[in-house]
Design a protein around this motif. Sequence first.
Motif, PDB file in Angstrom:
ATOM      1  N   ARG A 246      27.142  49.894  26.621  1.00  0.00           N
ATOM      2  CA  ARG A 246      26.226  50.968  26.196  1.00  0.00           C
ATOM      3  C   ARG A 246      24.826  50.768  26.767  1.00  0.00           C
ATOM      4  O   ARG A 246      24.189  51.706  27.235  1.00  0.00           O
ATOM      5  N   ASP A 247      24.326  49.542  26.727  1.00  0.00           N
ATOM      6  CA  ASP A 247      22.946  49.267  27.141  1.00  0.00           C
ATOM      7  C   ASP A 247      22.738  49.327  28.655  1.00  0.00           C
ATOM      8  O   ASP A 247      21.653  49.685  29.113  1.00  0.00           O
ATOM      9  N   THR A 248      23.746  48.929  29.426  1.00  0.00           N
ATOM     10  CA  THR A 248      23.558  48.793  30.872  1.00  0.00           C
ATOM     11  C   THR A 248      24.284  49.851  31.692  1.00  0.00           C
ATOM     12  O   THR A 248      23.939  50.067  32.857  1.00  0.00           O
ATOM     13  N   GLY A 249      25.332  50.439  31.132  1.00  0.00           N
ATOM     14  CA  GLY A 249      26.141  51.378  31.903  1.00  0.00           C
ATOM     15  C   GLY A 249      27.081  50.690  32.878  1.00  0.00           C
ATOM     16  O   GLY A 249      27.773  51.351  33.662  1.00  0.00           O
ATOM     17  N   LEU A 250      27.133  49.367  32.838  1.00  0.00           N
ATOM     18  CA  LEU A 250      28.008  48.607  33.733  1.00  0.00           C
ATOM     19  C   LEU A 250      29.405  48.487  33.149  1.00  0.00           C
ATOM     20  O   LEU A 250      29.595  48.576  31.935  1.00  0.00           O
ATOM     21  N   ASP A 251      30.383  48.229  34.019  1.00  0.00           N
ATOM     22  CA  ASP A 251      31.690  47.772  33.557  1.00  0.00           C
ATOM     23  C   ASP A 251      31.503  46.303  33.193  1.00  0.00           C
ATOM     24  O   ASP A 251      31.017  45.519  34.012  1.00  0.00           O
ATOM     25  N   ILE A 252      31.879  45.922  31.991  1.00  0.00           N
ATOM     26  CA  ILE A 252      31.741  44.528  31.570  1.00  0.00           C
ATOM     27  C   ILE A 252      33.140  43.963  31.384  1.00  0.00           C
ATOM     28  O   ILE A 252      33.958  44.535  30.662  1.00  0.00           O
ATOM     29  N   TYR A 253      33.420  42.872  32.050  1.00  0.00           N
ATOM     30  CA  TYR A 253      34.739  42.242  31.992  1.00  0.00           C
ATOM     31  C   TYR A 253      34.785  41.248  30.838  1.00  0.00           C
ATOM     32  O   TYR A 253      33.762  40.735  30.411  1.00  0.00           O
ATOM     33  N   ASP A 254      36.006  40.953  30.372  1.00  0.00           N
ATOM     34  CA  ASP A 254      36.115  40.126  29.182  1.00  0.00           C
ATOM     35  C   ASP A 254      36.070  38.622  29.455  1.00  0.00           C
ATOM     36  O   ASP A 254      35.294  37.918  28.843  1.00  0.00           O
ATOM     37  N   ASP A 255      36.849  38.105  30.337  1.00  0.00           N
ATOM     38  CA  ASP A 255      37.051  36.662  30.455  1.00  0.00           C
ATOM     39  C   ASP A 255      36.578  36.158  31.812  1.00  0.00           C
ATOM     40  O   ASP A 255      37.072  36.608  32.851  1.00  0.00           O
ATOM     41  N   ALA A 256      35.651  35.214  31.822  1.00  0.00           N
ATOM     42  CA  ALA A 256      35.102  34.678  33.071  1.00  0.00           C
ATOM     43  C   ALA A 256      36.179  34.043  33.949  1.00  0.00           C
ATOM     44  O   ALA A 256      36.006  33.967  35.170  1.00  0.00           O
ATOM     45  N   ARG A 257      37.281  33.627  33.362  1.00  0.00           N
ATOM     46  CA  ARG A 257      38.369  33.071  34.165  1.00  0.00           C
ATOM     47  C   ARG A 257      38.971  34.112  35.102  1.00  0.00           C
ATOM     48  O   ARG A 257      39.664  33.768  36.048  1.00  0.00           O
ATOM     49  N   ARG A 258      38.674  35.379  34.861  1.00  0.00           N
ATOM     50  CA  ARG A 258      39.226  36.465  35.673  1.00  0.00           C
ATOM     51  C   ARG A 258      38.406  36.759  36.927  1.00  0.00           C
ATOM     52  O   ARG A 258      38.762  37.655  37.702  1.00  0.00           O
ATOM     53  N   LEU A 259      37.310  36.048  37.160  1.00  0.00           N
ATOM     54  CA  LEU A 259      36.469  36.350  38.321  1.00  0.00           C
ATOM     55  C   LEU A 259      37.260  36.422  39.629  1.00  0.00           C
ATOM     56  O   LEU A 259      37.120  37.412  40.361  1.00  0.00           O
ATOM     57  N   PRO A 260      38.091  35.442  39.984  1.00  0.00           N
ATOM     58  CA  PRO A 260      38.831  35.560  41.251  1.00  0.00           C
ATOM     59  C   PRO A 260      39.687  36.837  41.317  1.00  0.00           C
ATOM     60  O   PRO A 260      39.738  37.502  42.357  1.00  0.00           O
ATOM     61  N   HIS A 261      40.321  37.201  40.217  1.00  0.00           N
ATOM     62  CA  HIS A 261      41.150  38.407  40.162  1.00  0.00           C
ATOM     63  C   HIS A 261      40.294  39.665  40.339  1.00  0.00           C
ATOM     64  O   HIS A 261      40.656  40.584  41.087  1.00  0.00           O
ATOM     65  N   VAL A 262      39.162  39.730  39.654  1.00  0.00           N
ATOM     66  CA  VAL A 262      38.263  40.888  39.752  1.00  0.00           C
ATOM     67  C   VAL A 262      37.772  41.046  41.191  1.00  0.00           C
ATOM     68  O   VAL A 262      37.750  42.158  41.736  1.00  0.00           O
ATOM     69  N   LEU A 263      37.399  39.950  41.828  1.00  0.00           N
ATOM     70  CA  LEU A 263      36.937  40.027  43.218  1.00  0.00           C
ATOM     71  C   LEU A 263      38.044  40.532  44.139  1.00  0.00           C
ATOM     72  O   LEU A 263      37.791  41.353  45.025  1.00  0.00           O
ATOM     73  N   ARG A 264      39.274  40.043  43.932  1.00  0.00           N
ATOM     74  CA  ARG A 264      40.402  40.543  44.744  1.00  0.00           C
ATOM     75  C   ARG A 264      40.578  42.041  44.564  1.00  0.00           C
ATOM     76  O   ARG A 264      40.776  42.776  45.532  1.00  0.00           O
ATOM     77  N   GLU A 265      40.518  42.508  43.312  1.00  0.00           N
ATOM     78  CA  GLU A 265      40.646  43.943  43.039  1.00  0.00           C
ATOM     79  C   GLU A 265      39.560  44.756  43.739  1.00  0.00           C
ATOM     80  O   GLU A 265      39.803  45.889  44.158  1.00  0.00           O
ATOM     81  N   GLU A 266      38.378  44.186  43.847  1.00  0.00           N
ATOM     82  CA  GLU A 266      37.242  44.868  44.477  1.00  0.00           C
ATOM     83  C   GLU A 266      37.183  44.616  45.983  1.00  0.00           C
ATOM     84  O   GLU A 266      36.228  45.040  46.645  1.00  0.00           O
ATOM     85  N   ARG A 267      38.183  43.908  46.504  1.00  0.00           N
ATOM     86  CA  ARG A 267      38.265  43.567  47.936  1.00  0.00           C
ATOM     87  C   ARG A 267      37.046  42.756  48.408  1.00  0.00           C
ATOM     88  O   ARG A 267      36.513  42.966  49.485  1.00  0.00           O
ATOM     89  N   LEU A 268      36.622  41.841  47.537  1.00  0.00           N
ATOM     90  CA  LEU A 268      35.530  40.928  47.858  1.00  0.00           C
ATOM     91  C   LEU A 268      36.076  39.505  47.835  1.00  0.00           C
ATOM     92  O   LEU A 268      36.975  39.196  47.056  1.00  0.00           O
ATOM     93  N   ARG A 269      35.507  38.650  48.667  1.00  0.00           N
ATOM     94  CA  ARG A 269      36.004  37.273  48.721  1.00  0.00           C
ATOM     95  C   ARG A 269      35.106  36.282  47.983  1.00  0.00           C
ATOM     96  O   ARG A 269      35.574  35.351  47.358  1.00  0.00           O
ATOM     97  N   LYS A 270      33.789  36.483  48.100  1.00  0.00           N
ATOM     98  CA  LYS A 270      32.854  35.477  47.583  1.00  0.00           C
ATOM     99  C   LYS A 270      31.686  36.131  46.855  1.00  0.00           C
ATOM    100  O   LYS A 270      31.343  37.287  47.114  1.00  0.00           O
ATOM    101  N   VAL A 271      31.073  35.356  45.969  1.00  0.00           N
ATOM    102  CA  VAL A 271      29.825  35.763  45.324  1.00  0.00           C
ATOM    103  C   VAL A 271      28.718  34.821  45.792  1.00  0.00           C
ATOM    104  O   VAL A 271      28.965  33.654  46.099  1.00  0.00           O
ATOM    105  N   ASP A 272      27.506  35.347  45.842  1.00  0.00           N
ATOM    106  CA  ASP A 272      26.365  34.556  46.312  1.00  0.00           C
ATOM    107  C   ASP A 272      25.661  33.827  45.179  1.00  0.00           C
ATOM    108  O   ASP A 272      24.991  32.824  45.403  1.00  0.00           O
TER     109      ASP A 272
END
Length: 191
Positions: A90-116
């Motif tokens: 509500r406050d940010t308008g962002l999609d907020i994901y639940d579990d930090a363990r899902r980061l690799p999966h979320v990046l794959r879904e978004e066709r991204l390999r790495k975060v800075d």
Amino acid sequence: MPQVDQNIKEKMLFIKKFVAEPRMIGSITPSSPQLVASMLCNVDWDKIACIAEFGAGTGVVTKAIMKNKLPQSRLFVFEIEDDLRQKLIRDTGLDIYDDARRLPHVLREERLRKVDLIVSGLPYAVLPQEVTAAVLDGISRTLAEDGMFVAFQYSLHMKSAFERIFKEVKIRFVMMNIPPAFVYECRGLKG
């Protein structure tokens, strides 16, 4: 006055969630402005194209990231506690994901390999060991070679774990926070 009311509401929600689930929330109050400033003080925003935030809570750090990041930079925010996650949406308008363990999966879904940049408010000292191990594994698999990992903790409990993963681990103490906190700034993934 409305901003003061909002701050009080956020603190009350945080306290309520901490009392109900101290292993999930990890702190009795949101991060202070001094802690947020210390966490983000060495970020070179012009070089940051992709950011992940773990354990966003009420969004204090999230809002600072949103204020500083480049407009085209991607931001992936994770908050496992449902009420806090819904408030962040509500406050940010962002999609907020639940579990930090899902980061690799979320990046794959978004066709991204790495975060800075990965910014973490997760309470590693009280999380189940297998959760901490999975989050750290995700960090080592997704952080860019020249990326930066920043986390705050209330003890030096994670120092050796971070030193096993990173070539460089700098620690700052922030007294102006309840409770006082250590900021870990980590760079250079090992092997």
